[in-house]
Design a protein around this motif. Structure first.
Motif, PDB file in Angstrom:
ATOM      1  N   ASP A  57       0.819  -1.209   0.114  1.00 32.87           N
ATOM      2  CA  ASP A  57       0.050  -0.072   0.045  1.00 32.87           C
ATOM      3  C   ASP A  57       0.831   1.260  -0.062  1.00 32.87           C
ATOM      4  OD1 ASP A  57      -2.441  -1.575   0.062  1.00 32.87           O
ATOM      5  OD2 ASP A  57      -2.236  -1.656   2.314  1.00 32.87           O
ATOM      6  N   PHE A  58       0.438   2.295  -0.659  1.00 31.68           N
ATOM      7  CA  PHE A  58       1.029   3.675  -0.577  1.00 31.68           C
ATOM      8  C   PHE A  58       0.170   4.482   0.307  1.00 31.68           C
ATOM      9  CE2 PHE A  58       1.479   7.713  -2.894  1.00 31.68           C
ATOM     10  CZ  PHE A  58       2.530   8.086  -2.594  1.00 31.68           C
ATOM     11  N   ARG A  59       0.697   4.985   1.240  1.00 25.76           N
ATOM     12  CA  ARG A  59      -0.367   5.503   2.149  1.00 25.76           C
ATOM     13  C   ARG A  59      -0.065   6.960   2.035  1.00 25.76           C
ATOM     14  NH1 ARG A  59      -2.740   2.104   5.890  1.00 25.76           N
ATOM     15  NH2 ARG A  59      -1.972  -0.152   5.498  1.00 25.76           N
ATOM     16  N   MET A  60      -0.925   7.956   2.457  1.00 24.51           N
ATOM     17  CA  MET A  60      -1.016   9.142   2.916  1.00 24.51           C
ATOM     18  C   MET A  60       0.372   9.534   3.887  1.00 24.51           C
ATOM     19  SD  MET A  60      -1.648  12.494   2.293  1.00 24.51           S
ATOM     20  CE  MET A  60      -3.173  12.610   1.421  1.00 24.51           C
ATOM     21  N   PRO A  61       1.601   9.874   3.568  1.00 25.39           N
ATOM     22  CA  PRO A  61       2.361  10.143   4.428  1.00 25.39           C
ATOM     23  C   PRO A  61       2.321  11.097   5.552  1.00 25.39           C
ATOM     24  CG  PRO A  61       3.108  11.136   2.382  1.00 25.39           C
ATOM     25  CD  PRO A  61       1.654  10.796   2.250  1.00 25.39           C
ATOM     26  N   SER A  62       2.917  11.171   6.801  1.00 21.34           N
ATOM     27  CA  SER A  62       2.753  12.106   7.850  1.00 21.34           C
ATOM     28  C   SER A  62       4.061  13.162   7.416  1.00 21.34           C
ATOM     29  CB  SER A  62       2.876  11.487   9.055  1.00 21.34           C
ATOM     30  OG  SER A  62       3.046  12.641   9.899  1.00 21.34           O
ATOM     31  N   LEU A  63       3.763  14.336   6.996  1.00 17.35           N
ATOM     32  CA  LEU A  63       4.769  15.295   6.491  1.00 17.35           C
ATOM     33  C   LEU A  63       5.255  16.142   7.757  1.00 17.35           C
ATOM     34  CD1 LEU A  63       3.884  15.908   2.775  1.00 17.35           C
ATOM     35  CD2 LEU A  63       5.334  14.113   3.904  1.00 17.35           C
ATOM     36  N   GLY A  64       5.087  15.563   8.924  1.00 19.15           N
ATOM     37  CA  GLY A  64       5.635  16.541   9.936  1.00 19.15           C
ATOM     38  C   GLY A  64       4.526  16.286  11.081  1.00 19.15           C
ATOM     39  N   ALA A  65       4.792  16.849  12.337  1.00 15.93           N
ATOM     40  CA  ALA A  65       4.273  16.586  13.545  1.00 15.93           C
ATOM     41  C   ALA A  65       2.663  17.439  13.618  1.00 15.93           C
ATOM     42  CB  ALA A  65       5.130  17.244  14.711  1.00 15.93           C
ATOM     43  N   ASP A  66       2.649  18.202  12.668  1.00 20.13           N
ATOM     44  CA  ASP A  66       1.536  18.994  12.460  1.00 20.13           C
ATOM     45  C   ASP A  66       0.406  18.506  11.413  1.00 20.13           C
ATOM     46  OD1 ASP A  66       3.156  19.801  10.341  1.00 20.13           O
ATOM     47  OD2 ASP A  66       3.782  21.604  11.166  1.00 20.13           O
ATOM     48  N   MET A  67       0.652  17.265  10.662  1.00 23.60           N
ATOM     49  CA  MET A  67      -0.259  17.126   9.641  1.00 23.60           C
ATOM     50  C   MET A  67      -1.019  15.833   9.808  1.00 23.60           C
ATOM     51  SD  MET A  67       0.918  15.838   5.661  1.00 23.60           S
ATOM     52  CE  MET A  67      -0.247  14.830   4.818  1.00 23.60           C
ATOM     53  N   GLU A  68      -2.288  16.263   9.769  1.00 21.75           N
ATOM     54  CA  GLU A  68      -3.275  15.039  10.211  1.00 21.75           C
ATOM     55  C   GLU A  68      -3.973  14.659   8.853  1.00 21.75           C
ATOM     56  OE1 GLU A  68      -5.671  17.299  12.787  1.00 21.75           O
ATOM     57  OE2 GLU A  68      -4.324  16.945  14.610  1.00 21.75           O
TER      58      GLU A  68
ATOM     59  N   SER B  18      -0.545  24.113  15.965  1.00 18.05           N
ATOM     60  CA  SER B  18      -0.545  22.805  16.708  1.00 18.05           C
ATOM     61  C   SER B  18       0.723  21.907  16.836  1.00 18.05           C
ATOM     62  CB  SER B  18      -1.669  21.860  15.982  1.00 18.05           C
ATOM     63  OG  SER B  18      -0.696  20.954  14.833  1.00 18.05           O
ATOM     64  N   ALA B  19       1.806  22.357  16.112  1.00 17.56           N
ATOM     65  CA  ALA B  19       3.181  21.428  16.368  1.00 17.56           C
ATOM     66  C   ALA B  19       3.905  22.439  17.412  1.00 17.56           C
ATOM     67  CB  ALA B  19       3.920  21.666  15.003  1.00 17.56           C
ATOM     68  N   MET B  20       3.694  23.593  17.371  1.00 20.45           N
ATOM     69  CA  MET B  20       4.213  24.246  18.712  1.00 20.45           C
ATOM     70  C   MET B  20       3.798  24.101  20.058  1.00 20.45           C
ATOM     71  SD  MET B  20       7.097  25.576  17.155  1.00 20.45           S
ATOM     72  CE  MET B  20       7.031  24.155  16.359  1.00 20.45           C
ATOM     73  N   ALA B  21       2.362  24.161  19.933  1.00 21.49           N
ATOM     74  CA  ALA B  21       1.622  23.963  21.062  1.00 21.49           C
ATOM     75  C   ALA B  21       2.039  22.722  21.431  1.00 21.49           C
ATOM     76  CB  ALA B  21       0.481  23.913  20.983  1.00 21.49           C
ATOM     77  N   ARG B  22       2.071  21.674  20.802  1.00 20.49           N
ATOM     78  CA  ARG B  22       2.371  20.055  21.079  1.00 20.49           C
ATOM     79  C   ARG B  22       3.786  20.214  21.652  1.00 20.49           C
ATOM     80  NH1 ARG B  22       3.903  15.391  17.400  1.00 20.49           N
ATOM     81  NH2 ARG B  22       4.749  13.986  18.982  1.00 20.49           N
ATOM     82  N   SER B  23       4.739  20.717  21.242  1.00 21.03           N
ATOM     83  CA  SER B  23       6.064  20.859  21.633  1.00 21.03           C
ATOM     84  C   SER B  23       6.164  21.496  23.111  1.00 21.03           C
ATOM     85  CB  SER B  23       6.913  21.663  20.635  1.00 21.03           C
ATOM     86  OG  SER B  23       8.314  21.872  21.239  1.00 21.03           O
ATOM     87  N   LYS B  24       5.643  22.575  23.269  1.00 18.45           N
ATOM     88  CA  LYS B  24       5.600  23.174  24.595  1.00 18.45           C
ATOM     89  C   LYS B  24       4.648  22.402  25.715  1.00 18.45           C
ATOM     90  CE  LYS B  24       8.120  27.102  24.341  1.00 18.45           C
ATOM     91  NZ  LYS B  24       8.672  27.758  25.399  1.00 18.45           N
ATOM     92  N   ARG B  25       3.817  21.410  25.279  1.00 22.22           N
ATOM     93  CA  ARG B  25       3.095  20.755  26.110  1.00 22.22           C
ATOM     94  C   ARG B  25       3.860  19.639  26.626  1.00 22.22           C
ATOM     95  NH1 ARG B  25      -1.214  20.793  22.938  1.00 22.22           N
ATOM     96  NH2 ARG B  25      -0.541  18.853  21.833  1.00 22.22           N
ATOM     97  N   GLU B  26       4.767  18.992  25.652  1.00 21.44           N
ATOM     98  CA  GLU B  26       5.335  17.716  25.904  1.00 21.44           C
ATOM     99  C   GLU B  26       6.766  17.913  25.997  1.00 21.44           C
ATOM    100  OE1 GLU B  26       4.423  15.087  22.708  1.00 21.44           O
ATOM    101  OE2 GLU B  26       2.110  15.155  22.709  1.00 21.44           O
ATOM    102  N   ILE B  27       7.517  18.880  25.540  1.00 24.79           N
ATOM    103  CA  ILE B  27       8.842  18.700  25.528  1.00 24.79           C
ATOM    104  C   ILE B  27       9.773  19.787  26.682  1.00 24.79           C
ATOM    105  CG2 ILE B  27      10.938  19.349  24.524  1.00 24.79           C
ATOM    106  CD1 ILE B  27       9.635  18.610  21.766  1.00 24.79           C
ATOM    107  N   PRO B  28      10.141  19.334  27.715  1.00 19.27           N
ATOM    108  CA  PRO B  28      10.697  20.199  28.724  1.00 19.27           C
ATOM    109  C   PRO B  28      12.035  20.670  28.083  1.00 19.27           C
ATOM    110  CG  PRO B  28      11.134  18.111  29.415  1.00 19.27           C
ATOM    111  CD  PRO B  28      10.555  17.900  28.149  1.00 19.27           C
TER     112      PRO B  28
END
Lengths: 388, 87
Positions: free
Chosen positions: A3-14, A178-188
């Protein structure tokens, strides 16, 4: 069959929309071929395939938005080795949505029976082209971006390539949010900075550029890039990803170079194996990357491969930048503008061109001592510019 | 500068190096870096375009003299080397 799937091109892609298929069913494909153009919140990207074979069936037509992981097409594998490429570091463990929700066609309603991609629709509006007058060459007669541009070219108008294809500033903002909020939420994060005397580097650069043709001149940013890549060889614990609760260090040093887009937003595509490239090769790579980022010709893999990010504010920037780590990377290195600053030279105060190098590190994966070593290594590399 | 409007020629070069800009809106006295947002790579590519198309190699030390389109024209004219454009 695979299968060729829709890739994730980054932390912010859904999710993403296939805006163009570049291969037809029955066509042979080889590892590295670009098979489709996918539109995301960050614009359009060329998506490659990572195996050899034959494209046997296209399941998702042009203009259809599907979630990351959805099967886009089926590949009849030749005697090909299966996926030679280790699965790109998916920010979220690449859970294929199962069952795949039925694709939601995101066609403009105004199009009625007309089939055209969002990118094509936008372009048609920009260029004042009536899509009804255009013959589609895409899947099922869908009108592609290329069809619109070809129609304009035929009509004798220039397309005047304004803006990036598939670029929507508010969607870009959302993706960064969404990527930056996730970064600040999860990454110390921890943050460090070091002023670096740029006298030698700039003298060397000015002398080099004075003897070079205009086409072969270098930018100071390339020296910063190379110095960082080499320094990461000495401090490998800052190069890689945080995946599934632990660090996964990378042997390759693929620097994501932050490029600010004039329409708003930014992206940081990869310069692969930056430590092994010469200054001239890096300059060429950077030039190529900037042009393709501005015209939305980046490859999907360039978005997923960076093992670290470098953000350089350039001559007109602020003095220091403490970047926000792009998940799942482990660090971001920042450079402010080079400015004259007081320095102590041989016990006396002297004005020296100075750049503040900073590092934001993921404290789960490393401690400040590693970050300090990285900054010191960057400094020492920049004191011997001829060796970069 | 002879031939077509020199500002237009510079705008064309600018368009080729920064395809995402609408160059027709750039004022002759706007600062290409501060007002228009050219970064150092764009600016270098602009210098390369001028060198290739107008035959004037602007040394790095003179970048401060060519910060706007009007200043570029003046600089290039001073060099007295701009070639007459083919009709």
């Amino acid at each position: 069959m695979s299968d060729f799937r829709m890739p994730s091109l980054g932390a912010d892609m859904e999710k993403g929309t296939v805006v163009e298929w570049l291969k037809k069913p029955g066509e042979k494909i080889a590892r590295g071929d670009v098979v489709a153009v996918v539109e995301t919140q960050k614009g359009a990207f060329e998506v490659e395939i990572f195996e050899d074979g034959v494209l046997s069936e296209i399941l998702v037509p042009v203009g259809t938005e599907v979630p990351v992981g959805a099967v886009l097409a089926r590949i009849e594998s030749g005697e090909a080795k299966p996926l030679a490429k280790p699965a790109p570091p998916a920010p979220r463990p690449a859970v294929a949505p199962s069952p795949t929700p039925p694709p939601r066609p995101s066609l403009p309603s105004a199009g009625e029976r007309l089939r055209l991609s969002p990118a094509a629709a936008r372009r048609a509006a920009e260029l004042h082209v009536d899509p009804h007058s255009v013959t589609g060459s895409g899947q099922g007669g869908a009108i592609t971006l290329a069809d619109i541009e070809a129609a304009v070219a035929r009509a004798g108008r220039t397309t005047g390539e304004k803006g990036r294809r598939g670029f929507d500033p508010s969607a870009m903002r959302q993706a960064i949010a969404s990527a930056m909020a996730r970064s600040k939420r999860e990454i110390p994060h921890y943050y460090l900075s070091l002023p670096i005397d740029m006298s030698r580097a700039l003298q060397w650069l000015a002398a080099e550029n004075a003897r070079r043709d205009v086409e072969n001149r270098l930018l100071a940013g390339v020296l910063l890039l190379k110095a960082t890549a080499l320094a990461l060889k000495d401090v490998p614990e800052l190069n890689g990803f945080w995946i599934e609760g632990g660090p996964r260090l990378s042997t390759g040093i693929h620097v994501g170079w932050a490029i600010s887009l004039r329409g708003g937003g930014l992206m940081a595509p990869a310069i692969h194996d930056a430590d092994g490239k010469s200054i001239d090769q890096l300059m060429a790579a950077l030039r190529d990357l900037v042009v393709r980022a501005r015209t939305a010709r980046l490859r999907g893999s360039e978005m997923t491969d960076p093992t670290v990010t470098v953000t350089s504010l350039g001559e007109r920037g602020a003095e220091r930048v403490y970047g926000v780590i792009y998940p799942p990377q482990l660090a971001i290195v920042g450079f402010g503008a080079v400015r004259p600053a007081p320095a102590i030279v041989d016990g006396a105060v002297a004005a020296r061109p100075t750049v503040y190098a900073t590092v934001s590190g993921d404290h789960r994966a490393s401690d400040g001592v590693s970050g300090s070593r990285l900054l010191a290594a960057i400094d020492s590399r920049l004191q011997a510019p001829e060796a970069l | 500068m002879n031939g077509p409007d020199p500002i237009d020629r510079l705008r064309k070069i600018l368009e080729s190096v920064a395809p995402d800009l609408d160059v027709s809106t750039i004022g002759v006295d706007e600062d290409l870096r501060n007002d228009i947002g050219l970064d150092s790579m764009d600016f270098l590519n602009f210098m390369i375009g001028i060198s290739k198309q107008l035959g004037v190699a602007i040394p790095e030390a003179d970048y401060g003299k060519v910060t706007t389109l009007a200043k570029c024209v003046r600089y290039i004219e001073e060099q007295g080397r701009i070639k007459r454009a083919p009709a």
